[in-house]
Design a protein around this motif. Sequence first.
Motif, PDB file in Angstrom:
ATOM      1  N   LYS A  35       0.847  -1.191   0.000  1.00 55.03           N
ATOM      2  CA  LYS A  35       0.000   0.000   0.000  1.00 55.03           C
ATOM      3  C   LYS A  35       0.880   1.237   0.000  1.00 55.03           C
ATOM      4  CE  LYS A  35      -3.638  -1.640   3.018  1.00 55.03           C
ATOM      5  NZ  LYS A  35      -4.110  -1.614   4.403  1.00 55.03           N
ATOM      6  N   ARG A  40      -3.694   3.136  -0.135  1.00 56.67           N
ATOM      7  CA  ARG A  40      -4.203   2.585  -1.403  1.00 56.67           C
ATOM      8  C   ARG A  40      -3.308   1.421  -1.833  1.00 56.67           C
ATOM      9  NH1 ARG A  40      -4.661   8.573  -2.945  1.00 56.67           N
ATOM     10  NH2 ARG A  40      -2.404   8.292  -3.140  1.00 56.67           N
ATOM     11  N   TYR A  41      -3.932   0.374  -2.376  1.00 54.51           N
ATOM     12  CA  TYR A  41      -3.155  -0.777  -2.848  1.00 54.51           C
ATOM     13  C   TYR A  41      -2.359  -0.402  -4.092  1.00 54.51           C
ATOM     14  CZ  TYR A  41      -5.956  -3.446   0.415  1.00 54.51           C
ATOM     15  OH  TYR A  41      -6.556  -3.905   1.551  1.00 54.51           O
ATOM     16  N   GLN A 271      -8.556   1.775  -8.043  1.00 59.01           N
ATOM     17  CA  GLN A 271      -8.373   1.293  -6.677  1.00 59.01           C
ATOM     18  C   GLN A 271      -9.410   0.220  -6.337  1.00 59.01           C
ATOM     19  OE1 GLN A 271      -6.507   0.562  -3.300  1.00 59.01           O
ATOM     20  NE2 GLN A 271      -5.691   1.839  -4.929  1.00 59.01           N
ATOM     21  N   LYS A 275      -8.509  -3.351  -4.913  1.00 58.32           N
ATOM     22  CA  LYS A 275      -9.063  -3.828  -3.640  1.00 58.32           C
ATOM     23  C   LYS A 275      -9.735  -5.189  -3.818  1.00 58.32           C
ATOM     24  CE  LYS A 275     -11.878  -2.347   0.313  1.00 58.32           C
ATOM     25  NZ  LYS A 275     -12.407  -3.712   0.526  1.00 58.32           N
TER      26      LYS A 275
END
Length: 303
Positions: A35, A40-41, A271, A275
């Motif tokens: 992240k 955020r990934y 995102q 996710k």
Amino acid sequence: GRACAVCPSPAAAMSGYGVEERAGPHSPEYRLFFKDAAGRYISPFHDIPIYADAGKNVFNMVVEVPRWTNAKMEISTKEPLNPIKQDVKKGKLRFVANVFPHKGYIWNYGAIPQTWEDPGHKDENTGCCGDNDPIDVCEIGSKVCSRGEVIKVKVLGTLALIDEGETDWKVIAINVEDPEAASYNDIEDVRRMKPGYLEATVDWFRRYKVPDGKPENQFAFNGEFKGKDFALDVIKGTHEHWKALITKKTDGGEINCTNLTVSDSPFCCSQDCAKATVDAAPPCKAASPIPPEVDKWFYYQKN
């Protein structure tokens, strides 16, 4: 069991990157997702910049294997978001053997993001094609880093391993946070300040697959290390190969180029999509025990 790592941990907070574990370490399902500072990934392969400071030639390094551990953890280049997972060979989780006098990896081992050793490109120095992975780094500082940590490193030189006919550059670097980092500016400084370490590094790479029944590895340049300027040129070349990969100018085959930040990349995703990838992975669990045979010490006469 151990608490699950849903960072930012102190280490991650310093670098601005965090990690999130899925399944249990030392299981085939284990994945470590990355992240950014905002949670955020991201992909550690594509979204972490190659440079921490381009003007000073300071690079980001993703630590895959902490020093003195054996589990062959690696950025999964073929899965979306490229989490770290443990390599599997012939259906078994891979641990590198301890070849006397070494114990596991003798440096913090990892990769420089946004680099790719193109298997379709024949290296002009070695005459061999690339190994299809980001470029490898051996970090020689005194701190044992943690898996998934993103550290800033100074590049000092490189060794050209020829692994089963492929060029596999091993970049020698030092964490800029190391108390002695200022004293290291080129490969000769390692020879002077850490006597025996470069020789041990060649020995390690030459012999680490022998307990698995493989022949000794070979090197370009007779196993001589090349200095900083040479290493910087090699890294920059692999960064250009990565740019061609991520913009689809080169066909990466099975390489997964899903990313969230490369603006001119056709593989850019949202995102929400990132996710969903993480959510699909099994929930975090305690680590599986490391098999006792991983601690075996192998002895053999050098040729």
